[in-house]
Structures are given as structure tokens and as C-alpha cells.
Design a protein around this motif. Structure first.
Motif, PDB file in Angstrom:
ATOM      1  N   UNK A  35       0.827  -1.208   0.000  1.00  0.00           N
ATOM      2  CA  UNK A  35       0.000   0.000   0.000  1.00  0.00           C
ATOM      3  C   UNK A  35       0.859   1.256   0.000  1.00  0.00           C
ATOM      4  N   UNK A  36       0.358   2.289  -0.644  1.00  0.00           N
ATOM      5  CA  UNK A  36       0.960   3.617  -0.558  1.00  0.00           C
ATOM      6  C   UNK A  36      -0.085   4.522   0.085  1.00  0.00           C
ATOM      7  N   UNK A  37       0.277   5.106   1.235  1.00  0.00           N
ATOM      8  CA  UNK A  37      -0.607   6.019   1.956  1.00  0.00           C
ATOM      9  C   UNK A  37       0.016   7.401   1.978  1.00  0.00           C
ATOM     10  N   UNK A  38      -0.775   8.416   1.668  1.00  0.00           N
ATOM     11  CA  UNK A  38      -0.296   9.794   1.819  1.00  0.00           C
ATOM     12  C   UNK A  38      -0.956  10.385   3.066  1.00  0.00           C
ATOM     13  N   UNK A  39      -0.373  11.448   3.571  1.00  0.00           N
ATOM     14  CA  UNK A  39      -0.860  12.099   4.796  1.00  0.00           C
ATOM     15  C   UNK A  39      -1.056  11.075   5.910  1.00  0.00           C
ATOM     16  N   UNK A  40      -0.135  10.128   5.984  1.00  0.00           N
ATOM     17  CA  UNK A  40      -0.257   9.020   6.936  1.00  0.00           C
ATOM     18  C   UNK A  40       0.042   9.448   8.364  1.00  0.00           C
ATOM     19  N   UNK A  41      -0.672   8.804   9.283  1.00  0.00           N
ATOM     20  CA  UNK A  41      -0.450   8.986  10.719  1.00  0.00           C
ATOM     21  C   UNK A  41      -0.496   7.606  11.364  1.00  0.00           C
ATOM     22  N   UNK A  42       0.257   7.439  12.434  1.00  0.00           N
ATOM     23  CA  UNK A  42       0.150   6.230  13.243  1.00  0.00           C
ATOM     24  C   UNK A  42      -0.577   6.595  14.527  1.00  0.00           C
TER      25      UNK A  42
END
Length: 99
Positions: A35-42
Motif C-alpha cells: 500500500x501507498x498512503x499519503x498524509x499518513x499517521x500512526x
């Protein structure tokens, strides 16, 4: 992986095998569920501290680490005060060969 097509360019939650919860916009994926996630947060859970989100920016998640992908309900997220939620860290989903 055609079941992921409706999630493209939408906010999603991703649970990983090591118990991490990632939030972000699904920008792309392949056959092996990379997967490619933008604006990612954990989202980090703790018994001692309030739940917090750590910004990660652009994030690539290996397919063999993905346990589940779900939609991101904006209304639920906006109405939940995560600073008041204390919880145990999510457990690892892998089966250990070592006791």
C-alpha cells in the motif's frame, strides 16, 4: 485486489501484523497488497498516556504486514476525543515460533 479500488484516494485505516494502526489516504496498491498512503499517521495507544496520532507523511506498507483495511468514518473520527482514551497497545497478530 479489485476490492480495494473503491478505497483509492479515500481515507483508510490499516491494521498491521505488528499491531500498528495507520491512517491515511490510499494512493495506490498492488497484487500483493503493498500500500501507498499519503498524509499518513500512526495512532499510538497507551495505558499511561492518552492515545495520540504521530504524523508520518508518505508511507509504504508491505503487503505481508497488512492485516485489515477499513474505511475512515470522518464523522466518527471527528466526534471522538482520542486525548481522553487510554488503551493497551494493539497486540501483534503474528504467531511466534519461539516461546
Amino acid at each position: 485486489m479489485s476490492t480495494l479500488k473503491p478505497f483509492l484516494n479515500e481515507k483508510v485505516k490499516v491494521l498491521t501484523a505488528d499491531g500498528r494502526l495507520l491512517l491515511g489516504v490510499l494512493e495506490g496498491f498492488d497484487r500483493t497488497t503493498n500500500l501507498v498512503l499519503s498524509s499518513a499517521k500512526e495512532r499510538i495507544f497507551s495505558i499511561d498516556e492518552p492515545t495520540k496520532d504521530i504524523s508520518m507523511g508518505l508511507c509504504i506498507v508491505r503487503g505481508n504486514e497488512v492485516v485489515s483495511i477499513s474505511d475512515y468514518d470522518e464523522q466518527v473520527e471527528d466526534s471522538t476525543d482520542y486525548s481522553k482514551i487510554f488503551a493497551e497497545k494493539l497486540k501483534d497478530t503474528r504467531n511466534s515460533l519461539i516461546d
